[in-house]
Write an enzyme that holds these catalytic residues in place. Structure first.
Site, short mmCIF file in Angstrom:
data_model
loop_
_atom_site.label_atom_id
_atom_site.label_comp_id
_atom_site.label_asym_id
_atom_site.label_seq_id
_atom_site.Cartn_x
_atom_site.Cartn_y
_atom_site.Cartn_z
N SER A 28 2.68 23.58 -12.23
CA SER A 28 2.23 22.89 -13.32
C SER A 28 1.57 21.60 -13.27
CB SER A 28 3.43 22.89 -14.42
OG SER A 28 2.96 22.75 -15.57
N ASN A 29 1.32 21.06 -14.50
CA ASN A 29 0.72 19.82 -14.32
C ASN A 29 1.29 18.89 -15.38
OD1 ASN A 29 -0.94 20.33 -17.07
ND2 ASN A 29 -1.56 21.97 -15.88
#
Ligand code: C5P
Length: 231
Positions: A28-29
């Site tokens: 993810s980020n």
């Protein structure tokens, strides 16, 4: 200024996506969704008909829950957005969609092994690009670009490639970009004019972005345009 956005159908994507490797691990980020939610709230208050397709976030928002479609992965986000492509007037692509996703998601937790390992990834479909390909002349698309180098060239490249009418450029500096309540942006329009703003709250930035959408050639004639006062 006339409220050109009243009852307009607007699709907004927000937040990160999660690309699962196994039941407990994902790629993810750091996106928190704050910018997308701030834009959605402001547009909703102006009487626009907003649908917010959101990745996993924890935000306290006044935006109506029944107008939020919760998704996890980039693929889910694509599927939900695609349902609205034909009927919306405006799309605002705020989400930080993961560029890649694992080719295989293990159904069981992957065990540690003695040696190094690797993960095979495939490209996620690009929601903004696919919408840009079929966008009608009376539809407006707004994109975001988070850049660390060659910032203007990269943002302009994305504006052209994804057929955006406006692109909002920001950088992951301190107090800007992911996670912060503030951001510092430059808006680039389809004539490649640059409009730079000082560091502001994301809620205030939402109004700056909305100003440029409201003032777009597709919504107002040139004699009805207003000058933006930058504060
Ligand atoms: O990731 P990238 O910098 O190319 O993102 C630029 C714009 O494209 C952003 O507005 C982002 O929300 C959108 N995008 C998308 N689907 C993707 C990747 C990016 O809609 N898979």
């Amino acid at each position: 200024m006339k409220n050109t956005l009243f009852k307009k159908k607007i699709l907004i994507t927000a937040g990160p996506t999660r690309e699962y490797i196994d039941p407990v691990r994902f790629i993810s980020n750091e996106s928190t969704g704050k910018m997308g939610y701030a834009i959605a709230e402001a547009l909703h208050q102006m009487g626009a008909d907003v649908i917010l397709v959101s990745g996993p976030v924890s935000i306290n928002s006044s935006f109506p829950k029944n107008k939020i479609i919760q998704v996890i992965s980039g693929n889910d986000m694509f599927t939900e957005c695609e349902k609205y492509f034909k009927t919306i007037d405006i799309a605002i692509f705020c989400a930080a969609v993961a560029d890649y996703t694992p080719i295989v998601t293990s159904k069981i937790k992957i065990k540690k092994i003695e040696n190094n390992t690797s993960l095979e990834l495939q490209k996620n479909r690009d929601i903004a690009y696919e919408f840009g390909k079929i966008k009608r002349n009376n539809q407006i698309a707004v994109g975001f670009a988070l850049e660390t180098n060659n910032i203007h060239e990269n943002a302009i490249g994305k504006l052209k490639k994804k057929n955006f009418d406006l692109i909002v450029l920001n950088s992951p500096n301190k107090n800007e970009g992911f996670g912060f309540d503030t951001n510092k942006i430059t808006i680039i329009d389809s004539e490649l004019s640059l409009h730079s703003f000082p560091l502001k709250l994301k809620k205030e930035i939402a109004n700056d972005i909305i100003f440029y959408i409201r003032n777009s050639n597709k919504l107002v004639t040139s004699e009805n345009k207003l000058e933006q006062i930058v504060v």
